[in-house]
Scaffold this motif. Structure first.
Motif, short mmCIF file in Angstrom:
data_model
loop_
_atom_site.label_atom_id
_atom_site.label_comp_id
_atom_site.label_asym_id
_atom_site.label_seq_id
_atom_site.Cartn_x
_atom_site.Cartn_y
_atom_site.Cartn_z
N PHE A 24 0.82 -1.21 0.00
CA PHE A 24 0.00 0.00 0.00
C PHE A 24 0.86 1.26 0.00
N THR A 25 1.96 1.26 0.73
CA THR A 25 2.84 2.43 0.76
C THR A 25 3.49 2.66 -0.60
N THR A 26 3.93 1.58 -1.24
CA THR A 26 4.54 1.70 -2.56
C THR A 26 3.52 2.20 -3.58
N THR A 27 2.32 1.69 -3.52
CA THR A 27 1.26 2.14 -4.43
C THR A 27 0.97 3.62 -4.23
N GLU A 28 0.93 4.07 -3.00
CA GLU A 28 0.68 5.48 -2.71
C GLU A 28 1.80 6.37 -3.24
N ARG A 29 3.04 5.94 -3.08
CA ARG A 29 4.16 6.74 -3.58
C ARG A 29 4.17 6.81 -5.10
N ILE A 30 3.91 5.70 -5.76
CA ILE A 30 3.87 5.70 -7.23
C ILE A 30 2.73 6.59 -7.71
N GLY A 31 1.59 6.49 -7.07
CA GLY A 31 0.45 7.33 -7.45
C GLY A 31 0.73 8.80 -7.26
N GLY A 32 1.44 9.14 -6.18
CA GLY A 32 1.78 10.54 -5.93
C GLY A 32 2.74 11.11 -6.96
N ARG A 33 3.62 10.28 -7.47
CA ARG A 33 4.59 10.76 -8.47
C ARG A 33 3.99 10.85 -9.86
N THR A 34 3.01 10.01 -10.16
CA THR A 34 2.46 9.98 -11.52
C THR A 34 1.12 10.69 -11.65
N VAL A 35 0.66 11.36 -10.61
CA VAL A 35 -0.64 12.00 -10.68
C VAL A 35 -0.63 13.19 -11.65
N ASP A 36 0.46 13.92 -11.77
CA ASP A 36 0.58 15.03 -12.70
C ASP A 36 1.81 14.84 -13.58
N PRO A 37 1.73 14.06 -14.64
CA PRO A 37 2.92 13.82 -15.45
C PRO A 37 3.31 15.03 -16.30
N PHE A 38 2.45 16.03 -16.42
CA PHE A 38 2.73 17.20 -17.23
C PHE A 38 2.92 18.44 -16.37
N ASP A 39 3.41 18.27 -15.15
CA ASP A 39 3.50 19.37 -14.19
C ASP A 39 4.79 20.17 -14.33
N GLN A 40 5.62 19.85 -15.27
CA GLN A 40 6.87 20.55 -15.57
C GLN A 40 7.87 20.47 -14.42
N LYS A 41 8.03 19.30 -13.87
CA LYS A 41 9.08 19.03 -12.89
C LYS A 41 10.14 18.18 -13.58
N MET A 42 11.24 17.97 -12.90
CA MET A 42 12.37 17.30 -13.54
C MET A 42 12.04 15.89 -14.02
N LYS A 43 11.24 15.14 -13.31
CA LYS A 43 10.97 13.75 -13.68
C LYS A 43 9.67 13.61 -14.48
N ASP A 44 9.10 14.70 -14.92
CA ASP A 44 7.86 14.64 -15.68
C ASP A 44 8.16 14.46 -17.17
N ILE A 45 7.12 14.32 -17.94
CA ILE A 45 7.24 14.10 -19.38
C ILE A 45 7.70 15.39 -20.05
N PRO A 46 8.75 15.35 -20.86
CA PRO A 46 9.27 16.57 -21.50
C PRO A 46 8.43 16.96 -22.72
#
Length: 85
Positions: A24-46
């Motif tokens: 559950f913790t891993t799922t929550e962390r993955i969901g938190g990182r992929t919730v906004d893939p176009f948010d213009q942060k370093m690990k987001d989609i270019p």
């Protein structure tokens, strides 16, 4: 649930609980990182680099001579025109 089953699984519930908590913790962390893939942060989609590549390809197919240069990554970040990494 019979009470005898709970007494039988007394010490075995600890690893089961740890495994479930980890899932559950891993799922929550993955969901938190992929919730906004176009948010213009370093690990987001270019998106800027992807759009520039599409623009270059279309202009080349149309035979235009003025083609913009591709976006070059700087410090591991491809969208340096939009934000600072």
């Amino acid at each position: 649930m019979p009470l005898g089953l709970v007494r039988h699984l007394d010490w075995q519930m600890i690893p089961v609980h740890i495994a479930l908590a980890t899932v559950f913790t891993t799922t929550e962390r993955i969901g938190g990182r992929t919730v906004d893939p176009f948010d213009q942060k370093m690990k987001d989609i270019p998106l800027n680099a992807i759009c520039r590549t599409i623009e270059i390809n279309l202009r080349q197919q149309l035979g235009e001579r003025s083609v913009p240069p591709p976006v070059k990554p700087q410090d591991g970040c491809a969208d340096v025109e939009l934000f600072r990494c």
